[in-house]
Design a protein around this motif. Structure first.
Motif, PDB file in Angstrom:
ATOM      1  N   SER A   1       0.791  -1.233   0.000  1.00 55.46           N
ATOM      2  CA  SER A   1       0.000   0.000   0.000  1.00 55.46           C
ATOM      3  C   SER A   1       0.822   1.281   0.000  1.00 55.46           C
ATOM      4  CB  SER A   1      -0.938   0.012   1.219  1.00 55.46           C
ATOM      5  OG  SER A   1      -0.180  -0.127   2.411  1.00 55.46           O
ATOM      6  N   THR A   2       2.138   1.176   0.241  1.00 55.80           N
ATOM      7  CA  THR A   2       2.984   2.371   0.225  1.00 55.80           C
ATOM      8  C   THR A   2       4.302   2.081  -0.489  1.00 55.80           C
ATOM      9  OG1 THR A   2       3.978   1.829   2.378  1.00 55.80           O
ATOM     10  CG2 THR A   2       2.040   3.294   2.396  1.00 55.80           C
ATOM     11  N   VAL A   3       4.935   3.136  -0.932  1.00 59.23           N
ATOM     12  CA  VAL A   3       6.262   3.051  -1.531  1.00 59.23           C
ATOM     13  C   VAL A   3       7.278   2.808  -0.418  1.00 59.23           C
ATOM     14  CG1 VAL A   3       8.018   4.356  -2.810  1.00 59.23           C
ATOM     15  CG2 VAL A   3       5.589   4.584  -3.404  1.00 59.23           C
ATOM     16  N   HIS A   4       8.296   2.001  -0.676  1.00 59.60           N
ATOM     17  CA  HIS A   4       9.296   1.721   0.352  1.00 59.60           C
ATOM     18  C   HIS A   4      10.080   2.981   0.708  1.00 59.60           C
ATOM     19  CE1 HIS A   4      12.917   0.053   2.270  1.00 59.60           C
ATOM     20  NE2 HIS A   4      12.112  -0.929   2.632  1.00 59.60           N
ATOM     21  N   GLY A   5      10.534   3.055   1.964  1.00 59.16           N
ATOM     22  CA  GLY A   5      11.255   4.225   2.445  1.00 59.16           C
ATOM     23  C   GLY A   5      12.470   4.585   1.619  1.00 59.16           C
TER      24      GLY A   5
ATOM     25  N   GLN B   1      11.145   6.832  -1.205  1.00 60.94           N
ATOM     26  CA  GLN B   1      10.206   7.899  -0.888  1.00 60.94           C
ATOM     27  C   GLN B   1      10.840   9.281  -1.021  1.00 60.94           C
ATOM     28  OE1 GLN B   1       8.672   7.218   3.053  1.00 60.94           O
ATOM     29  NE2 GLN B   1       7.628   5.318   2.491  1.00 60.94           N
ATOM     30  N   THR B   2      10.057  10.235  -1.529  1.00 63.05           N
ATOM     31  CA  THR B   2      10.466  11.637  -1.464  1.00 63.05           C
ATOM     32  C   THR B   2      10.258  12.116  -0.032  1.00 63.05           C
ATOM     33  OG1 THR B   2       8.256  12.483  -1.976  1.00 63.05           O
ATOM     34  CG2 THR B   2       9.713  12.009  -3.842  1.00 63.05           C
ATOM     35  N   ASP B   3      10.854  13.246   0.315  1.00 57.96           N
ATOM     36  CA  ASP B   3      10.693  13.769   1.670  1.00 57.96           C
ATOM     37  C   ASP B   3       9.233  14.044   1.994  1.00 57.96           C
ATOM     38  OD1 ASP B   3      13.403  13.618   1.924  1.00 57.96           O
ATOM     39  OD2 ASP B   3      13.763  15.781   1.945  1.00 57.96           O
ATOM     40  N   ASP B   4       8.509  14.669   1.072  1.00 53.79           N
ATOM     41  CA  ASP B   4       7.118  15.034   1.354  1.00 53.79           C
ATOM     42  C   ASP B   4       6.219  13.801   1.450  1.00 53.79           C
ATOM     43  OD1 ASP B   4       7.585  17.732   1.556  1.00 53.79           O
ATOM     44  OD2 ASP B   4       7.116  18.165  -0.534  1.00 53.79           O
ATOM     45  N   TYR B   5       6.489  12.795   0.624  1.00 56.73           N
ATOM     46  CA  TYR B   5       5.713  11.552   0.707  1.00 56.73           C
ATOM     47  C   TYR B   5       5.982  10.876   2.047  1.00 56.73           C
ATOM     48  CZ  TYR B   5       3.885   6.927  -0.570  1.00 56.73           C
ATOM     49  OH  TYR B   5       3.181   5.743  -0.610  1.00 56.73           O
ATOM     50  N   ALA B   6       7.247  10.832   2.453  1.00 52.71           N
ATOM     51  CA  ALA B   6       7.606  10.243   3.745  1.00 52.71           C
ATOM     52  C   ALA B   6       6.901  10.971   4.876  1.00 52.71           C
ATOM     53  CB  ALA B   6       9.116  10.281   3.943  1.00 52.71           C
TER      54      ALA B   6
END
Length: 280
Positions: free
Chosen positions: A112-116, A119-124
């Motif tokens: 359900s999420t992109v792996h760390g 990830q971009t900073d804002d997505y994280a």
């Protein structure tokens, strides 16, 4: 011979040690924050946050301070250690993160999420906020994830395959700009020779990892460990039989994923559907 400073538990923590050293360098020279800011060209409020340990800033700030204090490379090296500091993470993740940093090959599936690592900073920041993290801890975690991304950069970066379920790419975010930038970043990193990115469409058959994020890490000694995670907990799995069972499930699921070229086209189509401006 000058008296050696005592290495306390506080100064052993890289993030605090970095802040401590910045404050020591400025005060021993009798500088105010404003005077230092004028000399290095950075805002005094940022320098104050650095000395308080509230932020790590960027490598450019560390390099500017290195140059000003005549300490080439030292502060930048301390900054890199602080960014990669494992003490800011919960105990259950620390061993996994040490192994992640040492792995010679990594492969992953995200439900359900992109792996760390991707990830971009804002997505994280969005993901961590949904997990109940906020304030100072939130910014520390975002900075730490930015530091972890460096694992996949450079000529010596290990191979990394990430298979993302369609749901991980199509999930709506409060700020559509964040989603757009994350999709664009995935397209960018998918062009790196060490990164293979695949998409698992929603139309595929049910599979053994349908509700589980999993990362496999192959170590230099040839052993493989797995880290599984769901919405409530994560678990590091090192027992060979259990890891092999997960690998069989992963291989079966991977056979249903789009090949990398088709995956890029899939993400491009999704990107075209994301509004460029926030809806009113």
């Amino acid at each position: 011979m000058p008296v050696r400073r005592v290495v306390t538990g506080r100064s052993q923590e890289p993030r605090r040690r970095y802040a401590e050293e910045l404050r020591r360098l400025r005060t021993t020279r009798g500088l105010s924050l404003r005077a230092l800011a004028d000399a290095v060209g950075w805002d005094p409020s940022l320098l104050m946050k650095l000395e308080r340990g509230e932020t790590l800033g960027s490598p450019e700030v560390a390099e500017a301070l290195d140059l000003y204090y005549g300490m080439p490379g030292l502060l930048l090296a301390m900054w890199e250690m602080a960014v990669g500091d494992l003490t800011q993470f919960k105990e259950q993740y620390r061993r996994y993160m040490r192994l992640e940093a040492e792995a010679v090959n990594l492969w992953h599936f995200g439900v359900s999420t992109v792996h760390g690592l991707l990830q971009t900073d804002d997505y994280a920041r969005e993901v961590l906020t949904l997990g109940g993290i906020n304030g100072k801890e939130l910014e520390q975690q975002v900075e730490a994830r930015a530091g972890r991304r460096q694992l996949l950069e450079g000529s010596g970066a290990p191979p990394f395959r990430s298979i993302l379920a369609e749901a991980a790419l199509s999930a709506r975010l409060p700020d559509m700009r964040v989603r757009r930038e994350q999709l664009e970043y995935l397209l960018e990193v998918s062009e790196r020779p060490n990164i293979t990115l695949q998409v698992l469409p929603q139309t595929t058959w049910l599979h053994g990892l349908v509700s589980t994020d999993v990362m496999f890490l192959r170590m230099a000694d040839g052993t493989t460990v797995a880290y599984t995670e769901n919405a409530h907990r994560g678990e590091l799995i090192e027992k060979k039989a259990s890891v092999e069972q997960l690998q069989r499930a992963y291989d079966a699921m991977r056979d249903q994923a789009l090949i990398p070229a088709e995956s890029r086209k899939f993400i491009l189509r999704m990107l075209e559907e994301v509004p460029c401006e926030p809806s009113t």
